[in-house]
Write a protein that holds these residues in place. Sequence first.
Motif, PDB file in Angstrom:
ATOM      1  N   UNK A   1       8.854  -8.037   5.031  1.00 14.41           N
ATOM      2  CA  UNK A   1       8.837  -9.495   4.982  1.00 14.41           C
ATOM      3  C   UNK A   1       7.594 -10.122   5.584  1.00 14.41           C
ATOM      4  N   UNK A   2       6.682  -9.310   6.081  1.00 15.68           N
ATOM      5  CA  UNK A   2       5.490  -9.855   6.743  1.00 15.68           C
ATOM      6  C   UNK A   2       4.723 -10.710   5.741  1.00 15.68           C
ATOM      7  N   UNK A   3       4.615 -12.006   5.988  1.00 16.42           N
ATOM      8  CA  UNK A   3       4.038 -12.894   4.981  1.00 16.42           C
ATOM      9  C   UNK A   3       2.510 -12.969   4.956  1.00 16.42           C
ATOM     10  N   UNK A   4       1.836 -12.411   5.935  1.00 14.55           N
ATOM     11  CA  UNK A   4       0.374 -12.503   5.988  1.00 14.55           C
ATOM     12  C   UNK A   4      -0.268 -11.169   5.661  1.00 14.55           C
ATOM     13  N   UNK A   5      -1.553 -11.215   5.473  1.00 13.77           N
ATOM     14  CA  UNK A   5      -2.316  -9.975   5.329  1.00 13.77           C
ATOM     15  C   UNK A   5      -2.117  -9.141   6.590  1.00 13.77           C
ATOM     16  N   UNK A   6      -2.122  -7.858   6.432  1.00 18.09           N
ATOM     17  CA  UNK A   6      -1.889  -6.964   7.558  1.00 18.09           C
ATOM     18  C   UNK A   6      -3.163  -6.759   8.353  1.00 18.09           C
ATOM     19  N   UNK A   7      -3.079  -6.992   9.637  1.00 14.07           N
ATOM     20  CA  UNK A   7      -4.215  -6.774  10.529  1.00 14.07           C
ATOM     21  C   UNK A   7      -4.022  -5.499  11.329  1.00 14.07           C
ATOM     22  N   UNK A   8      -4.940  -5.251  12.234  1.00  8.17           N
ATOM     23  CA  UNK A   8      -4.904  -4.033  13.050  1.00  8.17           C
ATOM     24  C   UNK A   8      -3.643  -3.973  13.917  1.00  8.17           C
ATOM     25  N   UNK A   9      -3.231  -5.101  14.495  1.00  3.11           N
ATOM     26  CA  UNK A   9      -2.030  -5.092  15.331  1.00  3.11           C
ATOM     27  C   UNK A   9      -0.776  -4.883  14.492  1.00  3.11           C
ATOM     28  N   UNK A  10      -0.751  -5.416  13.292  1.00  2.83           N
ATOM     29  CA  UNK A  10       0.397  -5.202  12.411  1.00  2.83           C
ATOM     30  C   UNK A  10       0.566  -3.711  12.138  1.00  2.83           C
ATOM     31  N   UNK A  11      -0.502  -3.068  11.737  1.00  2.21           N
ATOM     32  CA  UNK A  11      -0.432  -1.641  11.429  1.00  2.21           C
ATOM     33  C   UNK A  11      -0.029  -0.817  12.650  1.00  2.21           C
ATOM     34  N   UNK A  12      -0.564  -1.174  13.813  1.00  2.00           N
ATOM     35  CA  UNK A  12      -0.210  -0.473  15.043  1.00  2.00           C
ATOM     36  C   UNK A  12       1.257  -0.707  15.409  1.00  2.00           C
ATOM     37  N   UNK A  13       1.757  -1.920  15.174  1.00  2.00           N
ATOM     38  CA  UNK A  13       3.157  -2.230  15.473  1.00  2.00           C
ATOM     39  C   UNK A  13       4.103  -1.440  14.572  1.00  2.00           C
ATOM     40  N   UNK A  14       3.769  -1.318  13.292  1.00  4.98           N
ATOM     41  CA  UNK A  14       4.602  -0.535  12.367  1.00  4.98           C
ATOM     42  C   UNK A  14       4.677   0.912  12.847  1.00  4.98           C
ATOM     43  N   UNK A  15       3.531   1.503  13.124  1.00  3.39           N
ATOM     44  CA  UNK A  15       3.504   2.903  13.568  1.00  3.39           C
ATOM     45  C   UNK A  15       4.260   3.070  14.882  1.00  3.39           C
ATOM     46  N   UNK A  16       4.090   2.132  15.795  1.00  2.00           N
ATOM     47  CA  UNK A  16       4.746   2.221  17.090  1.00  2.00           C
ATOM     48  C   UNK A  16       6.265   2.085  16.969  1.00  2.00           C
ATOM     49  N   UNK A  17       6.731   1.188  16.109  1.00  3.67           N
ATOM     50  CA  UNK A  17       8.176   1.039  15.903  1.00  3.67           C
ATOM     51  C   UNK A  17       8.775   2.324  15.322  1.00  3.67           C
TER      52      UNK A  17
END
Length: 101
Positions: free
Chosen positions: A37-53
Amino acid sequence: MPTPDILWATPITVRLQNGTEKSFQSIHDTLDFLENEWPNAHGAYHDAAVASCRNALRRETPPAVSKELFLAACMEAGYAVRGGSTRAGDRRLLETGHRRV
């Protein structure tokens, strides 16, 4: 076999750019939002948050790390956040565009 969920001690409420508020009480909720559901372009923190979760659900990363990275991803995307703790250093890194993982 389903992965057991991990609840946050304090729920996180995020106000999206369209004014909608979403509340997150667990890592599963957070990961589903980040992936689907992430409505924005994926940034570095988004990618890190996915991997961390994902890693936290496998008990390979402390849940607090996943929470902090999710908060950083929200701030990176310009979302207002309530209920989470953010360290001053993370906020400074976001403002200067540096990545901390």
